[in-house]
Motif scaffolding. Sequence first.
Motif, PDB file in Angstrom:
ATOM      1  N   ILE A  13     -49.898 -21.748   4.152  1.00 59.54           N
ATOM      2  CA  ILE A  13     -50.755 -20.701   4.741  1.00 59.54           C
ATOM      3  C   ILE A  13     -49.911 -19.471   5.083  1.00 59.54           C
ATOM      4  CG2 ILE A  13     -52.158 -20.139   6.775  1.00 59.54           C
ATOM      5  CD1 ILE A  13     -53.718 -21.904   4.873  1.00 59.54           C
ATOM      6  N   ARG A  37     -36.085 -24.903   6.812  1.00 59.34           N
ATOM      7  CA  ARG A  37     -35.020 -25.260   5.864  1.00 59.34           C
ATOM      8  C   ARG A  37     -34.438 -24.003   5.221  1.00 59.34           C
ATOM      9  NH1 ARG A  37     -37.578 -27.148   1.900  1.00 59.34           N
ATOM     10  NH2 ARG A  37     -39.637 -26.802   2.773  1.00 59.34           N
ATOM     11  N   VAL A  69     -47.024 -22.975  11.800  1.00 54.23           N
ATOM     12  CA  VAL A  69     -46.526 -24.355  11.664  1.00 54.23           C
ATOM     13  C   VAL A  69     -47.715 -25.314  11.844  1.00 54.23           C
ATOM     14  CG1 VAL A  69     -44.220 -23.770  12.512  1.00 54.23           C
ATOM     15  CG2 VAL A  69     -45.937 -24.654  14.124  1.00 54.23           C
TER      16      VAL A  69
HETATM   17  N1  LIG Z   1     -53.659 -26.017   4.724  1.00 56.98           N
HETATM   18  C1  LIG Z   1     -54.895 -25.918   5.252  1.00 56.98           C
HETATM   19  O1  LIG Z   1     -55.895 -26.421   4.758  1.00 56.98           O
HETATM   20  C2  LIG Z   1     -55.100 -25.134   6.508  1.00 56.98           C
HETATM   21  C3  LIG Z   1     -56.319 -24.493   6.709  1.00 56.98           C
HETATM   22  C4  LIG Z   1     -56.487 -23.783   7.883  1.00 56.98           C
HETATM   23  C5  LIG Z   1     -55.482 -23.738   8.817  1.00 56.98           C
HETATM   24  N2  LIG Z   1     -54.318 -24.389   8.584  1.00 56.98           N
HETATM   25  C6  LIG Z   1     -53.295 -24.336   9.608  1.00 56.98           C
HETATM   26  O2  LIG Z   1     -52.206 -23.585   9.109  1.00 56.98           O
HETATM   27  C7  LIG Z   1     -50.996 -24.127   9.626  1.00 56.98           C
HETATM   28  C8  LIG Z   1     -50.029 -24.328   8.481  1.00 56.98           C
HETATM   29  O3  LIG Z   1     -50.555 -25.231   7.543  1.00 56.98           O
HETATM   30  P1  LIG Z   1     -49.872 -25.359   6.115  1.00 56.98           P
HETATM   31  O4  LIG Z   1     -50.797 -26.193   5.290  1.00 56.98           O
HETATM   32  O5  LIG Z   1     -49.439 -24.010   5.631  1.00 56.98           O
HETATM   33  O6  LIG Z   1     -48.577 -26.238   6.499  1.00 56.98           O
HETATM   34  P2  LIG Z   1     -47.136 -26.281   5.813  1.00 56.98           P
HETATM   35  O7  LIG Z   1     -47.247 -25.904   4.355  1.00 56.98           O
HETATM   36  O8  LIG Z   1     -46.510 -27.595   6.179  1.00 56.98           O
HETATM   37  O9  LIG Z   1     -46.357 -25.100   6.538  1.00 56.98           O
HETATM   38  C9  LIG Z   1     -45.771 -25.207   7.796  1.00 56.98           C
HETATM   39  C10 LIG Z   1     -44.331 -24.769   7.647  1.00 56.98           C
HETATM   40  O10 LIG Z   1     -43.751 -24.665   8.943  1.00 56.98           O
HETATM   41  C11 LIG Z   1     -42.397 -25.071   8.850  1.00 56.98           C
HETATM   42  N3  LIG Z   1     -41.909 -25.382  10.197  1.00 56.98           N
HETATM   43  C12 LIG Z   1     -42.228 -26.434  10.997  1.00 56.98           C
HETATM   44  N4  LIG Z   1     -41.596 -26.329  12.188  1.00 56.98           N
HETATM   45  C13 LIG Z   1     -40.877 -25.191  12.151  1.00 56.98           C
HETATM   46  C14 LIG Z   1     -40.034 -24.543  13.081  1.00 56.98           C
HETATM   47  N5  LIG Z   1     -39.788 -25.027  14.315  1.00 56.98           N
HETATM   48  N6  LIG Z   1     -39.476 -23.369  12.703  1.00 56.98           N
HETATM   49  C15 LIG Z   1     -39.699 -22.832  11.471  1.00 56.98           C
HETATM   50  N7  LIG Z   1     -40.480 -23.416  10.555  1.00 56.98           N
HETATM   51  C16 LIG Z   1     -41.071 -24.578  10.889  1.00 56.98           C
HETATM   52  C17 LIG Z   1     -42.459 -26.250   7.923  1.00 56.98           C
HETATM   53  O11 LIG Z   1     -41.181 -26.540   7.423  1.00 56.98           O
HETATM   54  P3  LIG Z   1     -40.911 -27.790   6.432  1.00 56.98           P
HETATM   55  O12 LIG Z   1     -41.165 -27.221   5.079  1.00 56.98           O
HETATM   56  O13 LIG Z   1     -39.506 -28.152   6.679  1.00 56.98           O
HETATM   57  O14 LIG Z   1     -41.893 -28.854   6.826  1.00 56.98           O
HETATM   58  C18 LIG Z   1     -43.449 -25.744   6.863  1.00 56.98           C
HETATM   59  O15 LIG Z   1     -42.803 -25.015   5.837  1.00 56.98           O
HETATM   60  C19 LIG Z   1     -51.354 -25.429  10.334  1.00 56.98           C
HETATM   61  O16 LIG Z   1     -51.253 -25.248  11.724  1.00 56.98           O
HETATM   62  C20 LIG Z   1     -52.762 -25.720   9.940  1.00 56.98           C
HETATM   63  O17 LIG Z   1     -53.497 -26.292  11.002  1.00 56.98           O
HETATM   64  C21 LIG Z   1     -54.098 -25.049   7.430  1.00 56.98           C
END
Ligand SMILES: NC(=O)c1ccc[n+]([C@@H]2O[C@H](COP(=O)([O-])OP(=O)(O)OC[C@H]3O[C@@H](n4cnc5c(N)ncnc54)[C@H](OP(=O)(O)O)[C@@H]3O)[C@@H](O)[C@H]2O)c1
Length: 269
Positions: A13, A37, A69
């Motif tokens: 996202i 990372r 995150v």
């Molecule tokens: N995907 C969906 O369907 C969707 C829809 C609506 C809302 N959302 C919301 O959007 C947010 C992100 O979702 P996503 O699907 O994009 O997840 P994602 O691809 O896992 O992205 C989250 C990123 O945050 C990184 N991260 C975690 N802790 C961190 C820290 N302390 N400092 C810096 N980076 C950090 C993770 O690193 P790593 O790569 O090392 O894990 C990952 O790259 C969530 O809160 C979710 O609820 C998602």
Amino acid sequence: MTQKVAVLGTGKIGEALLSGMIRAGWAPADLLVTARRAERAEELRTRYGVAPVSNAEAAKTADTLILTVKPQDMGTLLDELAPHTPAERLIISGAAGIPTSYFEQRLAEGTPVVRVMTNTPALVDEAMSVISAGTHATGEHLAHAEAVFGAVGKTLRVPETQQDAATALSGSGPAYFYFLVEAMTDAGILLGLPRDKAHDLIVQAAIGASVMLRDSGEHPVKLRENVTSPAGTTINAIRELENHGVRAALIAALEAARDRSRQLATGTG
Ligand SMILES: NC(=O)c1ccc[n+]([C@@H]2O[C@H](COP(=O)([O-])OP(=O)(O)OC[C@H]3O[C@@H](n4cnc5c(N)ncnc54)[C@H](OP(=O)(O)O)[C@@H]3O)[C@@H](O)[C@H]2O)c1
């Protein structure tokens, strides 16, 4: 005045937002990113020409912090941010289910927080992003969040009390349509079509219907009536949908999604 914006936790996202903002005219020099990372940080630098920084550095230097995150990583991120985040920073949370009060309790008194629930079509600039103000967020803060999320689709302001309902409708919404396409493709196979052809027919019907819904200005009932001729094929299908309680199932399904969103927001899930 140049507004620096940082995307913290740039995953799926976060990257969709970053690329949308750049396409919408934000200068990469005004954008910062953080990643957990090092190789992910370098990937973002190479792909978008943005500067990867630490979470603390982003908190100190950017005017707006967009937190993307996963919900389970938010507590750790806020622990890192809190000592470095002055109360005038605008915090925009894209995390599903976390209320604005969660951020307000962990950051300096008076910090403006905006909560946004987007959906995965953000990856193709067709998101629906639902935006709510926390206690200290003004109209200007909401407008800023709209500018960011408007780069990847449509936005809608709602009171935070309606976020759980919005999550059930548009946050989870794409999944219901994928489920329907999957089921209708199976039906096509039952009717003797090869899977790839059945898939193409249903996907194009879904795209056509979506564009009609968006662009015709007609009510969905009218659009359906236009396809439903007397004693025709469609009315026979509709009778079966009603016999099987599909309308009632959808209402119950969205109610269950709303209830689960509420439960997650209170941390009792
Ligand atoms: N995907 C969906 O369907 C969707 C829809 C609506 C809302 N959302 C919301 O959007 C947010 C992100 O979702 P996503 O699907 O994009 O997840 P994602 O691809 O896992 O992205 C989250 C990123 O945050 C990184 N991260 C975690 N802790 C961190 C820290 N302390 N400092 C810096 N980076 C950090 C993770 O690193 P790593 O790569 O090392 O894990 C990952 O790259 C969530 O809160 C979710 O609820 C998602």
